[in-house]
Scaffold this motif. Structure first.
Motif, PDB file in Angstrom:
ATOM      1  N   ALA A   1     -54.251 102.651  38.513  1.00  0.00           N
ATOM      2  CA  ALA A   1     -53.603 103.850  37.982  1.00  0.00           C
ATOM      3  C   ALA A   1     -53.564 104.941  39.037  1.00  0.00           C
TER       4      ALA A   1
ATOM      5  N   ARG B   1     -47.293  99.247  32.652  1.00  0.00           N
ATOM      6  CA  ARG B   1     -48.620  99.471  33.196  1.00  0.00           C
ATOM      7  C   ARG B   1     -49.096  98.246  33.973  1.00  0.00           C
TER       8      ARG B   1
ATOM      9  N   ARG C   1     -54.814 107.395  32.057  1.00  0.00           N
ATOM     10  CA  ARG C   1     -54.375 107.122  33.423  1.00  0.00           C
ATOM     11  C   ARG C   1     -54.280 108.393  34.270  1.00  0.00           C
TER      12      ARG C   1
ATOM     13  N   TRP D   1     -45.750 107.009  37.600  1.00  0.00           N
ATOM     14  CA  TRP D   1     -46.073 107.250  36.196  1.00  0.00           C
ATOM     15  C   TRP D   1     -44.949 107.940  35.454  1.00  0.00           C
TER      16      TRP D   1
ATOM     17  N   SER E   1     -50.908 108.025  27.718  1.00  0.00           N
ATOM     18  CA  SER E   1     -51.184 107.831  29.143  1.00  0.00           C
ATOM     19  C   SER E   1     -52.394 108.608  29.626  1.00  0.00           C
TER      20      SER E   1
END
Lengths: 225, 217
Positions: free
Chosen positions: A97, A118, B87, A106, B84
């Motif tokens: 990430a 992902r 992340r 992203w 998200s």
């Protein structure tokens, strides 16, 4: 493979101002270009600050509860992902990430299937992953050290009506199906559905829609891992 | 509209104090809120919403010029934040940058999907936005700072950046619209963003901007 002009797409990408085909091309390029990653990182903040330059009426009060209701409904999707991950995988995912964010990828994932995106990102952004050029087509196979793999291929003709491209992992004379794709876009990025061990090969054939369990078509292109 | 929204949005939308929140994190940082959202704490998402809803909605409305679509964009963006959050890497970007990137992306996706023909963002903005809320001082100063920075750009650079970011035009649409070669548009964006970075994110570089900001407080 990449033309020099692709570096010039960074400002427009930061502004979300690329045309879709350029955007796909640029995102694939980012995975391999340190210079663009750095430049993009530098543009992110000034671009986002432009949002503060707008005068705004207050959003309707019910928007808040609508968002929170939807988030609550999704919570089962959020918590388990994190808790389910074994610690080692969790750490690997965090590293991936980090890299994905460094790549600026992203933002792109907002609009797509997040899970699929992902895992693809994790592979493409894995600094330890090997990138093997294709033989017979323009692109590469990216394989992590755990064997997770993604195919990046450009310029393929769209699969004929009723047909599909199918991926195979070839090992010890055996061909195991590893997913299908249609090449409807200028560039395809496909996650292989099975691991690609060292010493194996990745093969693509054209098969009937939906794919088959045993290849019937000739190899269109290959990559040796 | 004007009469009913002349309240500080933070006050109107203040989240109910949750029993999950211990007193020592009553004023958590954005980063801490994102970390809690990653753990599935929806009060953290609510707090992030309360901090950024106004700027997010303003941005979405500016791009989309339609209240219902702007609400959709904001909703999808905050849900993307929710999904998200695990992340998010604080070292990589400021929370505001991270959140507003989602908002802009969703707004641009929607404006293109709707194929709405967008009016020129350089004109007629006030008419579209209608009544303004009373903002808090920080928000007003921040807006003035960004607008001042934009005004410092040469006209052509400002035009390209504003049409791209606020108008949702792609670079090739811009080239066509402005009757310029694509390469010219690219280089205006590049030079303009470089300058904006100096003006907005390297405050020491531009002492005048900070003096201006202080003098308005």
């Amino acid at each position: 493979m990449e033309d020099e002009a692709i570096h010039d797409l960074t400002p427009a990408y930061a502004l979300d101002a690329l045309d879709p085909e350029d955007e796909e091309r640029y995102e694939a390029h980012l995975a391999t270009c340190e210079r663009c990653r750095e430049e993009l990182a530098g543009f992110r903040e000034p671009v986002a600050m432009l949002a503060f330059g707008v005068e705004s009426p207050a959003p309707p009060p019910e928007l808040r509860s609508r968002i929170l209701d939807a988030a609550r409904a999704e919570r089962s999707n959020v918590v388990p992902i994190r808790r389910r991950l074994p610690i080692a995988l969790g750490a690997a995912a965090a590293v991936a990430a980090t890299v994905a964010i460094a790549l600026g990828l992203w933002a792109a994932s907002v609009s797509s299937d997040l899970d699929r995106e992902r895992s693809l990102l994790a592979i493409l952004a894995d600094p330890e992953a090997k990138s093997i050029p294709l033989e017979g087509a323009n692109g590469r196979v990216v394989v992590t050290d755990t064997g997770e793999a993604a195919l990046v291929v450009s310029g393929l003709p769209t699969a004929p009506e009723g047909k599909t491209y199918e991926l195979w992992v070839a090992k010890n004379g055996e061909m195991l199906p590893a997913g299908v794709f249609d090449a409807k876009r200028e560039r395809d990025v496909v996650r292989l559905t099975r691991p690609v061990p060292p010493g194996s090969g990745v093969v693509v054939t054209v098969e009937d829609d939906g794919g088959t369990n045993v290849p019937t078509g000739d190899p269109i292109f290959t990559a040796g891992i | 509209m004007t009469a009913t929204v002349t309240l500080l949005p933070w006050v109107v939308l203040a989240p109910p104090r949750s029993r999950h929140v211990p007193p020592d994190v009553a004023h958590p940082s954005d980063e801490a809120l994102i970390a809690r959202a990653a753990e599935g704490d929806e009060t953290a998402l609510a707090a992030l919403y309360d901090r950024y809803a106004l700027v997010a909605y303003g941005l979405a409305l500016r791009v989309l010029r339609d209240a219902a679509l702007a609400e959709d964009a904001v909703q999808e963006a905050f849900l993307a934040v929710w999904r998200s959050a695990h992340r998010y890497i604080p070292e990589r970007s400021k929370p505001s940058t991270w959140i507003l990137t989602f908002v802009h992306r969703r707004a641009v996706d929607l404006v293109r999907h709707e194929e709405r023909r967008r009016a020129d963002p350089l004109t007629d903005v006030e008419a579209v936005l209608g009544g303004m809320v009373d903002e808090d001082a920080w928000r007003r100063l921040e807006r003035e700072r960004v607008q001042t920075a934009l005004r410092k750009l040469p006209d052509h650079q400002r035009e390209s950046i504003e049409l791209a970011y606020y108008g949702g035009f792609t670079q090739s649409e811009l080239a066509e619209r402005l009757g310029q070669p694509l390469g010219t548009i690219k280089s205006r964006m590049f030079t303009g963003l470089e300058r904006l970075r100096e003006l907005l994110t390297e405050p020491d570089h531009d002492g005048e901007g900070w003096k201006t900001k202080r003098s308005t407080t």
